[in-house]
Every structure is written in structure tokens, then in C-alpha cells.
Design an enzyme around this catalytic site. Structure first.
Site, PDB file in Angstrom:
ATOM      1  N   CYS A 129       0.742  -1.306   0.182  1.00  0.00           N
ATOM      2  CA  CYS A 129      -0.202   0.055   0.088  1.00  0.00           C
ATOM      3  C   CYS A 129       0.784   1.229  -0.006  1.00  0.00           C
ATOM      4  O   CYS A 129       1.404   1.650   1.127  1.00  0.00           O
ATOM      5  CB  CYS A 129      -0.893  -0.062   1.241  1.00  0.00           C
ATOM      6  SG  CYS A 129      -1.984   1.379   1.306  1.00  0.00           S
ATOM      7  N   CYS A 132      -0.494   3.990   2.331  1.00  0.00           N
ATOM      8  CA  CYS A 132      -0.399   3.741   3.672  1.00  0.00           C
ATOM      9  C   CYS A 132       1.188   3.980   4.263  1.00  0.00           C
ATOM     10  O   CYS A 132       1.378   5.009   5.121  1.00  0.00           O
ATOM     11  CB  CYS A 132      -0.517   2.219   3.749  1.00  0.00           C
ATOM     12  SG  CYS A 132      -2.283   2.099   3.435  1.00  0.00           S
ATOM     13  N   ASP A 133       1.989   3.580   3.150  1.00  0.00           N
ATOM     14  CA  ASP A 133       3.501   3.677   3.689  1.00  0.00           C
ATOM     15  C   ASP A 133       4.376   4.632   3.020  1.00  0.00           C
ATOM     16  O   ASP A 133       5.767   4.687   3.361  1.00  0.00           O
ATOM     17  CB  ASP A 133       4.052   2.432   3.841  1.00  0.00           C
ATOM     18  CG  ASP A 133       3.277   1.388   4.592  1.00  0.00           C
ATOM     19  OD1 ASP A 133       2.712   1.692   5.853  1.00  0.00           O
ATOM     20  OD2 ASP A 133       2.876  -0.025   4.025  1.00  0.00           O
TER      21      ASP A 133
END
Length: 302
Positions: A129, A132-133
């Protein structure tokens, strides 16, 4: 007993919930973690009709949830552990109890597919992701593995954060939509690595590099990166219905155009079913069709 139980709170499940409640059904939606599904991990959604400003995936997911709640859809955060599919009285077992329903709409979606390499799940720096990261790799070198819409979108997003983004693809052309592919290839810090695959993740506890092999020449090279983002497809979440529903060889639920499965009163919508396109717009359409079909079934089996 509920009229309709919807399992999964992504675009398909939330759309099904809206249509079910508008149709007057006693419906409940069971979601394991948070509504929105995979789109909450998407940086921007550029192809959902009516949203030319390309909203962030999390914002679009929240809007879908708010719309469903506006119709008083009962959304319960609970994990489904077992299903017993029997016409007219389907049973759904969760971590907190047992539900029963006349009809079920399965919208459990799919999860990212791994590369299957040693230490892939244990090594820090491996992600599925980018939104997300990605922030963890600001100013660093990163890589994206894949050539579809998700991979290319991830590469574009990371190019705004990272010094260099390697886009590693098994073929010599991208599978992503033309506009996405063109946008990625115009970015000076996105470096495509064609006809190649990752064969080893290097590093002790944290990722330090990728060993990449050219599939045509066999030549190998080492790419120093702090993070790798894997976007090579998805695996449908159908383990819980294996042996009860007809599935494709890839594990997708087989449906007809009415989203009907092989068991009467059970429907499937979104990424979990066999479909030629997995997008927010198609998931929403699937959910609407599934709920409409369920309402018609309920009307015929009063």
C-alpha cells in the site's frame, strides 16, 4: 432473522446496503475492519464518474459510508468466521455470535497478491500500500513491482515523495490505462525496468536492495532501495465459501448477470466475483444489482 446480510463494507457492500434499505429490507452489513475497502488505500480516484476533482480514496470511502448510514443501514464491525449456506435460512457465524438471513450478499473483496519470495512477510520495507506507507520513504529510493493501474498509480504517488522510483514490470509495455502510463513515463524520477522480475529481497532485517532478473536475457542487477511496493494482482477472499459455492480456477465466485451464485438467495458483488474489470464504479454497480436481485427474491418467497 434478517432479510439481507451483506458481508464486506467496500464500495460493493455499501452500495448494496443503500439499495437494500431503499427497498425497505431489514438489512445489516458486517465489516471486519473499516468501511471503504481497498479504495481507502488509493491516493486518488480519477475515474469515478462525477468526481472530476479526483478525490482521495479515503474520502470517497467515507462518503459512501455516510450515504449508507443516511439510509439507516446497520453497520456492525465484526469478523465472519464461518458461513452455512442453506436456502431460506443462511447462517453467518462471527466472533461475537450467529446471524441468520433469508439472503446473503458476499462482498468480501480481495487482498493483494505477494511475490512469494523468502522473508517477504518478515522483512521491513516490503509494502502492498503506497498511500499507507509511502511517507516513510520520503527522499529515498523505492521500487514498485507491477504494470497495471494500481502499480502505475503507486509509482506516480511515490514519485512525489521519493528521490527515485523503479517501476519493475514483467513485460515491455505497461498494462495500465493509457493516461496513467503516459503520466508515469513522463516523470523523470520514475525509471522503468522492463521485462524483469524480482528474484530476491536483500537485507538483514530491513530491505536494502532488490535483485532483479531480466526475463529475456537472464541478466541480473541489484537495485538499492529502502522500500518496495508490490502491486501484482489480488486474491479473492473466498476461502470461507469453498465447497459451498462454484468458484473459478482462480478462486473467484461465479455469478450470472444478476449477481446470483450457485446457491439460491446468495449473491456476490465486487472484487470477490469473476469479473473482467475491478474498479469502484463496477463494484458499486455489482452491489446495486445484487441488492435488487435479493429484494426480488424476497418478494417471490414471502
Amino acid at each position: 432473522m434478517h432479510d439481507i446480510i451483506i458481508i464486506g463494507g467496500g464500495p460493493a457492500g455499501l452500495s448494496a446496503g443503500i439499495y437494500a434499505k431503499r427497498g425497505g429490507a431489514n438489512a445489516i452489513l458486517l465489516e471486519e475492519m473499516f468501511p471503504g475497502g481497498q479504495i481507502v488505500k488509493t491516493h486518488k480516484v480519477e475515474n469515478y464518474p462525477g468526481f472530476a476533482d479526483a478525490p482521495e480514496g479515503m474520502a470517497l470511502g467515507a462518503a459512501l459510508e455516510a450515504h449508507a448510514r443516511a439510509w439507516d443501514l446497520d453497520i456492525q464491525f465484526d469478523s465472519v468466521t464461518a458461513l452455512l449456506l442453506q436456502e431460506g435460512a443462511h447462517q453467518v457465524t462471527t466472533t461475537t455470535g450467529v446471524y441468520s438471513a433469508k439472503t446473503l450478499i458476499l462482498c468480501m473483496g480481495a487482498t493483494p497478491r505477494s511475490l512469494g519470495l523468502p522473508r517477504e512477510s518478515a522483512l521491513s520495507g516490503v509494502s502492498y500500500c503506497a498511500t499507507c506507507d509511502g511517507a516513510f520513504y520520503r527522499g529515498k529510493r523505492a521500487a514498485v513491482v507491477g504494470g497495471g493501474d494500481t502499480a502505475v498509480s503507486d509509482a506516480i504517488y511515490l514519485s512525489e515523495l521519493c528521490e527515485t522510483v523503479y517501476l519493475i514490470h514483467r513485460r515491455d509495455t505497461l498494462r495500465a490505462a493509457g493516461t496513467l502510463a503516459q503520466a508515469a513515463l513522463k516523470q523523470e524520477n520514475i525509471i522503468p525496468i522492463w521485462d524483469s522480475e524480482v528474484v530476491e529481497l536483500l537485507g538483514e532485517t530491513e530491505l536494502s536492495a532488490l535483485r532483479v532478473r531480466n526475463r529475456k536475457t537472464g541478466e541480473e542487477q541489484t537495485l538499492p532501495v529502502s522500500g518496495v511496493f508490490i502491486a501484482v494482482g489480488i486474491t479473492p477472499q473466498t476461502q470461507i465459501v469453498q465447497g459451498q459455492l462454484e468458484l473459478s480456477p482462480a478462486g473467484e465466485i461465479l455469478t450470472n448477470e444478476r449477481m446470483e451464485t450457485s446457491v439460491p438467495g446468495v449473491y456476490a458483488a465486487g472484487d470477490i466475483r469473476k469479473t473482467p474489470l475491478r474498479q469502484v464504479v463496477t463494484a458499486c454497480a455489482d452491489g446495486a444489482i445484487a441488492a435488487t436481485s435479493a429484494l426480488e427474491y424476497l418478494g417471490q418467497h414471502k
